[in-house]
Write a protein that holds these residues in place. Sequence first.
Motif, PDB file in Angstrom:
ATOM      1  N   PRO A 148      84.516  69.666 -51.652  1.00 53.64           N
ATOM      2  CA  PRO A 148      84.417  70.331 -52.952  1.00 53.64           C
ATOM      3  C   PRO A 148      83.242  71.314 -53.068  1.00 53.64           C
ATOM      4  O   PRO A 148      83.192  72.057 -54.045  1.00 53.64           O
ATOM      5  CB  PRO A 148      84.184  69.160 -53.911  1.00 53.64           C
ATOM      6  N   LEU A 149      82.323  71.309 -52.097  1.00 52.88           N
ATOM      7  CA  LEU A 149      81.107  72.102 -52.282  1.00 52.88           C
ATOM      8  C   LEU A 149      80.587  72.579 -50.931  1.00 52.88           C
ATOM      9  O   LEU A 149      80.546  71.816 -49.967  1.00 52.88           O
ATOM     10  CB  LEU A 149      80.028  71.234 -52.944  1.00 52.88           C
ATOM     11  N   ARG A 150      80.180  73.834 -50.895  1.00 50.24           N
ATOM     12  CA  ARG A 150      79.551  74.331 -49.664  1.00 50.24           C
ATOM     13  C   ARG A 150      78.312  75.128 -50.042  1.00 50.24           C
ATOM     14  O   ARG A 150      78.167  75.609 -51.159  1.00 50.24           O
ATOM     15  CB  ARG A 150      80.502  75.196 -48.853  1.00 50.24           C
ATOM     16  N   LEU A 151      77.441  75.260 -49.067  1.00 42.26           N
ATOM     17  CA  LEU A 151      76.305  76.145 -49.236  1.00 42.26           C
ATOM     18  C   LEU A 151      76.787  77.558 -48.928  1.00 42.26           C
ATOM     19  O   LEU A 151      77.664  77.745 -48.071  1.00 42.26           O
ATOM     20  CB  LEU A 151      75.195  75.714 -48.266  1.00 42.26           C
ATOM     21  N   LEU A 152      76.214  78.536 -49.611  1.00 39.02           N
ATOM     22  CA  LEU A 152      76.512  79.938 -49.322  1.00 39.02           C
ATOM     23  C   LEU A 152      75.183  80.660 -49.127  1.00 39.02           C
ATOM     24  O   LEU A 152      74.374  80.729 -50.054  1.00 39.02           O
ATOM     25  CB  LEU A 152      77.295  80.552 -50.496  1.00 39.02           C
ATOM     26  N   VAL A 153      74.971  81.142 -47.902  1.00 39.58           N
ATOM     27  CA  VAL A 153      73.737  81.870 -47.560  1.00 39.58           C
ATOM     28  C   VAL A 153      74.178  83.230 -47.023  1.00 39.58           C
ATOM     29  O   VAL A 153      74.260  83.438 -45.805  1.00 39.58           O
ATOM     30  CB  VAL A 153      72.908  81.111 -46.493  1.00 39.58           C
ATOM     31  N   PRO A 154      74.479  84.173 -47.937  1.00 42.02           N
ATOM     32  CA  PRO A 154      75.141  85.411 -47.513  1.00 42.02           C
ATOM     33  C   PRO A 154      74.357  86.244 -46.504  1.00 42.02           C
ATOM     34  O   PRO A 154      74.955  86.961 -45.701  1.00 42.02           O
ATOM     35  CB  PRO A 154      75.327  86.187 -48.815  1.00 42.02           C
ATOM     36  N   LYS A 155      73.027  86.180 -46.519  1.00 43.87           N
ATOM     37  CA  LYS A 155      72.248  87.066 -45.644  1.00 43.87           C
ATOM     38  C   LYS A 155      72.192  86.573 -44.206  1.00 43.87           C
ATOM     39  O   LYS A 155      71.643  87.254 -43.335  1.00 43.87           O
ATOM     40  CB  LYS A 155      70.841  87.244 -46.194  1.00 43.87           C
ATOM     41  N   LYS A 156      72.728  85.398 -43.919  1.00 49.53           N
ATOM     42  CA  LYS A 156      72.706  84.853 -42.556  1.00 49.53           C
ATOM     43  C   LYS A 156      74.126  84.745 -42.020  1.00 49.53           C
ATOM     44  O   LYS A 156      75.091  84.704 -42.788  1.00 49.53           O
ATOM     45  CB  LYS A 156      72.057  83.464 -42.573  1.00 49.53           C
ATOM     46  N   TYR A 157      74.256  84.694 -40.678  1.00 47.35           N
ATOM     47  CA  TYR A 157      75.577  84.401 -40.123  1.00 47.35           C
ATOM     48  C   TYR A 157      76.117  83.152 -40.801  1.00 47.35           C
ATOM     49  O   TYR A 157      75.365  82.242 -41.182  1.00 47.35           O
ATOM     50  CB  TYR A 157      75.492  84.190 -38.614  1.00 47.35           C
ATOM     51  N   PHE A 158      77.435  83.087 -40.867  1.00 49.58           N
ATOM     52  CA  PHE A 158      78.104  82.153 -41.765  1.00 49.58           C
ATOM     53  C   PHE A 158      77.959  80.678 -41.356  1.00 49.58           C
ATOM     54  O   PHE A 158      78.258  79.791 -42.151  1.00 49.58           O
ATOM     55  CB  PHE A 158      79.579  82.549 -41.869  1.00 49.58           C
ATOM     56  N   TRP A 159      77.512  80.398 -40.127  1.00 48.11           N
ATOM     57  CA  TRP A 159      77.387  78.978 -39.780  1.00 48.11           C
ATOM     58  C   TRP A 159      76.282  78.296 -40.583  1.00 48.11           C
ATOM     59  O   TRP A 159      76.255  77.077 -40.688  1.00 48.11           O
ATOM     60  CB  TRP A 159      77.202  78.761 -38.271  1.00 48.11           C
ATOM     61  N   LYS A 160      75.354  79.087 -41.161  1.00 46.38           N
ATOM     62  CA  LYS A 160      74.320  78.483 -42.018  1.00 46.38           C
ATOM     63  C   LYS A 160      74.916  78.009 -43.348  1.00 46.38           C
ATOM     64  O   LYS A 160      74.273  77.239 -44.065  1.00 46.38           O
ATOM     65  CB  LYS A 160      73.207  79.493 -42.304  1.00 46.38           C
ATOM     66  N   SER A 161      76.108  78.492 -43.676  1.00 44.25           N
ATOM     67  CA  SER A 161      76.748  78.140 -44.954  1.00 44.25           C
ATOM     68  C   SER A 161      77.558  76.858 -44.782  1.00 44.25           C
ATOM     69  O   SER A 161      78.786  76.878 -44.637  1.00 44.25           O
ATOM     70  CB  SER A 161      77.644  79.291 -45.423  1.00 44.25           C
ATOM     71  N   ALA A 162      76.843  75.740 -44.790  1.00 45.89           N
ATOM     72  CA  ALA A 162      77.449  74.445 -44.471  1.00 45.89           C
ATOM     73  C   ALA A 162      78.557  74.077 -45.451  1.00 45.89           C
ATOM     74  O   ALA A 162      78.352  74.092 -46.665  1.00 45.89           O
ATOM     75  CB  ALA A 162      76.375  73.360 -44.468  1.00 45.89           C
ATOM     76  N   LYS A 163      79.721  73.761 -44.904  1.00 44.25           N
ATOM     77  CA  LYS A 163      80.844  73.284 -45.720  1.00 44.25           C
ATOM     78  C   LYS A 163      80.674  71.787 -45.972  1.00 44.25           C
ATOM     79  O   LYS A 163      79.984  71.101 -45.243  1.00 44.25           O
ATOM     80  CB  LYS A 163      82.160  73.538 -44.977  1.00 44.25           C
ATOM     81  N   TRP A 164      81.352  71.267 -46.997  1.00 42.44           N
ATOM     82  CA  TRP A 164      81.323  69.832 -47.326  1.00 42.44           C
ATOM     83  C   TRP A 164      79.883  69.344 -47.500  1.00 42.44           C
ATOM     84  O   TRP A 164      79.478  68.289 -47.017  1.00 42.44           O
ATOM     85  CB  TRP A 164      82.057  69.011 -46.243  1.00 42.44           C
ATOM     86  N   LEU A 165      79.126  70.149 -48.235  1.00 38.53           N
ATOM     87  CA  LEU A 165      77.699  69.888 -48.433  1.00 38.53           C
ATOM     88  C   LEU A 165      77.477  68.619 -49.255  1.00 38.53           C
ATOM     89  O   LEU A 165      78.117  68.429 -50.288  1.00 38.53           O
ATOM     90  CB  LEU A 165      77.086  71.096 -49.152  1.00 38.53           C
ATOM     91  N   ARG A 166      76.566  67.765 -48.797  1.00 39.49           N
ATOM     92  CA  ARG A 166      76.269  66.523 -49.526  1.00 39.49           C
ATOM     93  C   ARG A 166      74.788  66.359 -49.868  1.00 39.49           C
ATOM     94  O   ARG A 166      74.431  65.450 -50.624  1.00 39.49           O
ATOM     95  CB  ARG A 166      76.713  65.311 -48.683  1.00 39.49           C
TER      96      ARG A 166
END
Length: 201
Positions: A148-166
């Motif tokens: 239901p929730l992920r991190l979004l860090v637009p200025k970095k390559y997308f692997w920093k945008s962790a999916k299923w963030l807890r």
Amino acid sequence: MAFQFFKKPDPDMSKRVPPGQSLTDRFPVLHYGPVPFTDLAKWDFKIFGTVEEPVRFNWDELMALPQSEITTDIHCVTRWSKLDTVWTGVLVKDLMKNVKLKPESHFVLAHAEHGFTANIPLEVFLDDDVMLAHSFDRKPLARDHGYPLRLLVPKKYFWKSAKWLRGLEFMSEDKPGFWERNGYSNSADPWKEERYNDDNW
Ligand SMILES: Nc1nc2c(c(=O)[nH]1)N[C@H]1C(S)=C(S)[C@@H](COP(=O)(O)O)O[C@H]1N2
Ligand SMILES: [Mo]
């Protein structure tokens, strides 16, 4: 495909594509390991580490925080970029009104389901465009994009945008996350093409 040839290349758009990247209109799915099933009634979100008080939110508490929408470009290390993606969620600057950091906090480790982690420096995390996102294109995230929730860090390559963030762990020292331990760059700036980790660790 053929219709693409009739599109005039837009110079403003090409300026928004970092070196070595190509634009896509699709939304590829990329991750390591299985897609989790999440029961929102049991879900929680924890903020811990170098904080004065650890904080825990259940789903309703997190949704009760101020909600924002941002439109931003995303860049995946596998060489696709996607422009003007629309995300809804809680901006980190709003989230952090509920958190008192200890002065020694300099790094953040995002914790996701199944032990996935991604690390970023605190100043990157505190940027205006960093968000805990629950919706993409104004619809709840698809399961394979991080429901239901992920991190979004637009200025970095997308692997920093962790999916299923807890959770988020604040730290005084940097600690490599999952992909950072597995050959990817620690700093991950797409404009500098920081893809692999010959430059750090
Ligand atoms: N929990 C988790 N989040 C993750 C990953 C992962 O393996 N596990 N992979 C990352 C990588 S490498 C990429 S490119 C993006 C892909 O996001 P998408 O599938 O929504 O395009 O998710 C990132 N977030
Ligand atoms: Mo990736």
